[in-house]
Write an enzyme that holds these catalytic residues in place. Sequence first.
Site, PDB file in Angstrom:
ATOM      1  N   HIS A  53       7.022  49.284  31.292  1.00 28.27           N
ATOM      2  CA  HIS A  53       7.372  48.981  29.896  1.00 28.27           C
ATOM      3  C   HIS A  53       8.285  50.109  29.380  1.00 28.27           C
ATOM      4  O   HIS A  53       8.131  51.256  29.794  1.00 28.27           O
ATOM      5  CB  HIS A  53       6.067  48.949  29.093  1.00 28.27           C
ATOM      6  CG  HIS A  53       6.192  48.496  27.683  1.00 28.27           C
ATOM      7  ND1 HIS A  53       6.670  49.306  26.676  1.00 28.27           N
ATOM      8  CD2 HIS A  53       5.888  47.318  27.091  1.00 28.27           C
ATOM      9  CE1 HIS A  53       6.648  48.648  25.532  1.00 28.27           C
ATOM     10  NE2 HIS A  53       6.176  47.433  25.753  1.00 28.27           N
ATOM     11  N   ASP A  68      -0.211  54.108  32.319  1.00 31.87           N
ATOM     12  CA  ASP A  68      -0.047  53.318  31.104  1.00 31.87           C
ATOM     13  C   ASP A  68      -1.118  52.228  31.143  1.00 31.87           C
ATOM     14  O   ASP A  68      -1.001  51.254  31.884  1.00 31.87           O
ATOM     15  CB  ASP A  68       1.372  52.738  31.102  1.00 31.87           C
ATOM     16  CG  ASP A  68       1.585  51.677  30.032  1.00 31.87           C
ATOM     17  OD1 ASP A  68       0.620  51.338  29.315  1.00 31.87           O
ATOM     18  OD2 ASP A  68       2.718  51.173  29.937  1.00 31.87           O
ATOM     19  N   GLN A  72      -2.266  47.485  28.951  1.00 37.07           N
ATOM     20  CA  GLN A  72      -2.707  46.114  29.256  1.00 37.07           C
ATOM     21  C   GLN A  72      -3.988  46.080  30.085  1.00 37.07           C
ATOM     22  O   GLN A  72      -4.453  44.991  30.431  1.00 37.07           O
ATOM     23  CB  GLN A  72      -1.597  45.350  30.007  1.00 37.07           C
ATOM     24  CG  GLN A  72      -0.306  45.173  29.233  1.00 37.07           C
ATOM     25  CD  GLN A  72      -0.446  44.250  28.018  1.00 37.07           C
ATOM     26  OE1 GLN A  72      -1.441  43.541  27.853  1.00 37.07           O
ATOM     27  NE2 GLN A  72       0.556  44.263  27.156  1.00 37.07           N
ATOM     28  N   LYS A  82      -4.195  46.177  20.898  1.00 37.50           N
ATOM     29  CA  LYS A  82      -4.245  45.134  21.939  1.00 37.50           C
ATOM     30  C   LYS A  82      -5.683  44.863  22.372  1.00 37.50           C
ATOM     31  O   LYS A  82      -5.931  44.056  23.262  1.00 37.50           O
ATOM     32  CB  LYS A  82      -3.430  45.564  23.158  1.00 37.50           C
ATOM     33  CG  LYS A  82      -1.932  45.686  22.871  1.00 37.50           C
ATOM     34  CD  LYS A  82      -1.207  46.112  24.125  1.00 37.50           C
ATOM     35  CE  LYS A  82       0.177  46.638  23.852  1.00 37.50           C
ATOM     36  NZ  LYS A  82       1.147  45.610  23.509  1.00 37.50           N
ATOM     37  N   CYS A 140      10.142  44.184  26.498  1.00 40.36           N
ATOM     38  CA  CYS A 140      10.328  45.647  26.609  1.00 40.36           C
ATOM     39  C   CYS A 140      10.276  46.087  28.055  1.00 40.36           C
ATOM     40  O   CYS A 140       9.695  47.133  28.394  1.00 40.36           O
ATOM     41  CB  CYS A 140       9.279  46.406  25.803  1.00 40.36           C
ATOM     42  SG  CYS A 140       9.312  46.027  24.054  1.00 40.36           S
TER      43      CYS A 140
HETATM   44  N1  PMP Z   1       2.945  49.638  27.917  1.00 43.87           N
HETATM   45  C1  PMP Z   1       2.664  48.354  28.108  1.00 43.87           C
HETATM   46  C2  PMP Z   1       2.381  47.852  29.499  1.00 43.87           C
HETATM   47  C3  PMP Z   1       2.637  47.476  27.017  1.00 43.87           C
HETATM   48  O1  PMP Z   1       2.361  46.190  27.208  1.00 43.87           O
HETATM   49  C4  PMP Z   1       2.898  47.985  25.715  1.00 43.87           C
HETATM   50  C5  PMP Z   1       2.892  47.078  24.502  1.00 43.87           C
HETATM   51  N2  PMP Z   1       3.645  45.917  24.645  1.00 43.87           N
HETATM   52  C6  PMP Z   1       3.174  49.336  25.579  1.00 43.87           C
HETATM   53  C7  PMP Z   1       3.186  50.142  26.694  1.00 43.87           C
HETATM   54  C8  PMP Z   1       3.458  49.955  24.250  1.00 43.87           C
HETATM   55  O2  PMP Z   1       2.330  49.912  23.424  1.00 43.87           O
HETATM   56  P1  PMP Z   1       2.420  50.282  21.896  1.00 43.87           P
HETATM   57  O3  PMP Z   1       3.557  49.482  21.318  1.00 43.87           O
HETATM   58  O4  PMP Z   1       1.091  49.866  21.345  1.00 43.87           O
HETATM   59  O5  PMP Z   1       2.650  51.750  21.797  1.00 43.87           O
END
Ligand code: PMP
Length: 413
Positions: A129, A206, A209, A232, A370
């Site tokens: 991401h 990270d 998810q 999430k 993203c």
């Molecule tokens: N990493 C992953 C795998 C994600 O799915 C997301 C959120 N879409 C993020 C990082 C970023 O998370 P946040 O916007 O809550 O900081």
Amino acid sequence: MSLPSTTTAPSWTEVAGAFPALRQTVNGHPLVYLDSAATSLKPTVVIDAVSEYYRDYPSNVHRSVHTLAGRATEAYEAARARVAGFIGTRAENLVFTHGTTESVNLVANGWARRHLQPGDEILLTPAEHHSNLVPWQQAARATGARLVYAELSPEGHLSMAALRAAFTPRTRLVTVAHVSNVLGTENPIRQVVELAHRHDAVVVVDGAQSVPHLPVSVTELGVDFFAFSGHKMCGPTGIGALYGRPDRLRETDPLLFGGEMIAEVDRERATWADVPYRFEGGTPNVAGAIGLAAAVQFLESVGMQRIAVHSRELAVEAAERLAPLPGAAVYGSLANRQAVVAFNLAGVHPHDVAQVLDSLGIAVRAGHHCAQPLMATLAIQSSARASFYLYNTREDVDRLVDGLREVGRYFGR
Ligand code: PMP
């Protein structure tokens, strides 16, 4: 249902009943919410915990001695202990941040910039991401380190062979997602850690998810740093956390300087408060932390193992039923798939797929998620994505499949 009061786990119908947002129709249809990978719905217990803080004890933490402030501080620190316990660690190893993005930035700026030298290598995959990629690009630019990519397997998964081959004596840091937000794949973090630690490299995971869906113990995984987001996992927006191994946190510089993160300040210099407080400069998101603790309690009452099986079964069923639809491409394989199904219908833009589904009351995401380097690797611009969570049902999968047939008819396929 509010919080289940019995010791037996609630049924899935009871679980869904705890989410007030599901009691609405959208464009004349009962809502089917399939965008939990972007953000989850919130159960009443979380909404109530946040309102109770604002209504009854809306005080700052770690400052005043009056009763309300004491209650707020106690609730905030109890939240830290609860959230830490949820990921298998202790309160002092958990920093509250505003989410995964800030957590990764804290490691990239506070640890990596201090420890990386020109020519050092940061090993990652093209499936990350942007929040677990751009901070490393910036850290590399600032230190003269290089990004090295371990290419994905032909199915688009993390390849341990490619990862193994990508190590060099300069590899100092390895970073991967625990679960991909596009492919839904769960990566073998323990193997990654074993390999990385053999090369004396630090591992940053990270977990945005994974923590919402799987039982996670950062201690068992053996990671150095682990980032995740509250919103999430049924919690409020604007709160998340960074786990750091105690020695790693001690060798990390703070990112935000100011009130509450100091020990002593004179006219010229300051010393830092203990870990983790030195990383929480300024007034923290007290309501968010309290809401996140309520979310954790809620998830625990349902059972993380049950949630993992439930969302995985729905995602696998959806992937299996979408694949044969005319012109459908489903990304990633069924092996190790968690709650996410990214797909395209040939000749239909994913935004149009999402728009038609929305007209039927079905919320899915469309876009690059993203993860533009992953989109490029898959040779697509974007995709639609359905993501499942504890409040979804098999009827939601039926509604999605029927909705996609409708999309096909609408676009003459
Ligand atoms: N990493 C992953 C795998 C994600 O799915 C997301 C959120 N879409 C993020 C990082 C970023 O998370 P946040 O916007 O809550 O900081």
